[in-house]
Design an enzyme around this catalytic site. Sequence first.
Site, PDB file in Angstrom:
ATOM      1  NE  ARG A 268     -71.577   7.395   5.482  1.00  0.00           N
ATOM      2  CZ  ARG A 268     -72.618   6.993   5.184  1.00  0.00           C
ATOM      3  NH1 ARG A 268     -73.584   7.654   5.568  1.00  0.00           N
ATOM      4  NH2 ARG A 268     -72.895   5.747   4.930  1.00  0.00           N
ATOM      5  CG  HIS A 272     -71.745   8.031   0.790  1.00  0.00           C
ATOM      6  ND1 HIS A 272     -70.418   7.502   1.074  1.00  0.00           N
ATOM      7  CD2 HIS A 272     -71.746   8.368  -0.523  1.00  0.00           C
ATOM      8  CE1 HIS A 272     -69.808   7.461   0.087  1.00  0.00           C
ATOM      9  NE2 HIS A 272     -70.443   7.923  -0.961  1.00  0.00           N
ATOM     10  CE1 TYR A 281     -76.668   3.931   5.158  1.00  0.00           C
ATOM     11  CE2 TYR A 281     -77.868   4.890   3.079  1.00  0.00           C
ATOM     12  CZ  TYR A 281     -76.675   5.165   4.046  1.00  0.00           C
ATOM     13  OH  TYR A 281     -75.970   6.130   4.189  1.00  0.00           O
TER      14      TYR A 281
END
Length: 376
Positions: A268, A272, A281
């Site tokens: 990805r 998100h 992260y």
Amino acid sequence: MTAGGPLSTEGLVQLLTPAGERIGHEQFDPHTAHLTPDDLRAFWRDMTLTRAFDMEATSLQRQGELGLWVQSWGQEGAQIGSGHALNGQDWVFPSYREHGVALTREVDLVEVLRIFRGLQHGAWDPADHRFHLYTLVIGSHALHATGYAMGMAKDGMVATGDPERDGAVVAYFGDGATSQGDVAEALTFASVYDAPIVFFVQNNQYAISEQATRQSRVPIADRGKGVGIPSVRVDGNDVLASHAVTRWALEHARSGAGPVLIEAFTYRRGAHTTSDDPTRYRSKAEEQLWAERDPIARLEAYLTAAGELSDDYRTGVDAEAKALCERTRATVRGWTRADTRGMFDHVYAEPHALVDAERSWFERYERSFADTEVPR
């Protein structure tokens, strides 16, 4: 990549290298024999349009035109490759990121945005496209898909030997959903009842901010093996391999041989959702690594080297993408604000005392803003 774990690249089916070089595979090469240069150009076109739409929707959300957007950026190879393996009898149960699959099922992508504008729960008729509504409850639709597949088998829509009749179900979800109990139950039911279903897991490596290593010690595909479901791992950034593996899996399911689990290992590249900050992260180095494995660039390199991607074709697709973006902007900006009280409609088929009470409270709450004098 972690050897033997959920981020391992060992055992991935691959037909195009990241540089766009064609490599052979004894089991899955036969499942690409039907593809013509026109078909491959169509794969490239659909991936390109999906990404252009995706970027436009992200921009509209940033401008306040959408409440939320869920990007599929980077996952186009897995979606377009598998979507083009479906036939007219197959049914798709998507999660909420399958914009590329929606395109292959002839869903108007602009209409998808009605959901994210808060205008409708679903903006297309599933029966018209054999593509069900987006599911935001993580993993719940895996059970719905399994039940539907079991129903198809009982209705004689599987294993008849008639290609105009036989169909199967594909359920799309992410690696994070495989940690949900609903998915575990769906896998068990599908295995025990030989349901004609393909579980297509897009392992994009993150369940929101949690990496797949926090969800499993082994490849995600091994979850299928645990209940006796044939499982295969494929390079999800390889549109050709994604197509071949899905075509094989659907033929398996339509024949009455039971379910298959596909793990498409991809990435990805965006957040998100537009409410997420992936810089918290993951690193720039990781993002660059996967940018170099881009599914569109990979197929483009292959077609260009083969002399099958002319400048005229590129120009035509570019114009088509711009037109789609312009129509998307004009349509979304033309929508009026939804009546927020509509959230209480259609919760139940019959009047419900609790819903009625909550509607009354909400109406009083909204009126309170109009009655409040703003201090100067």
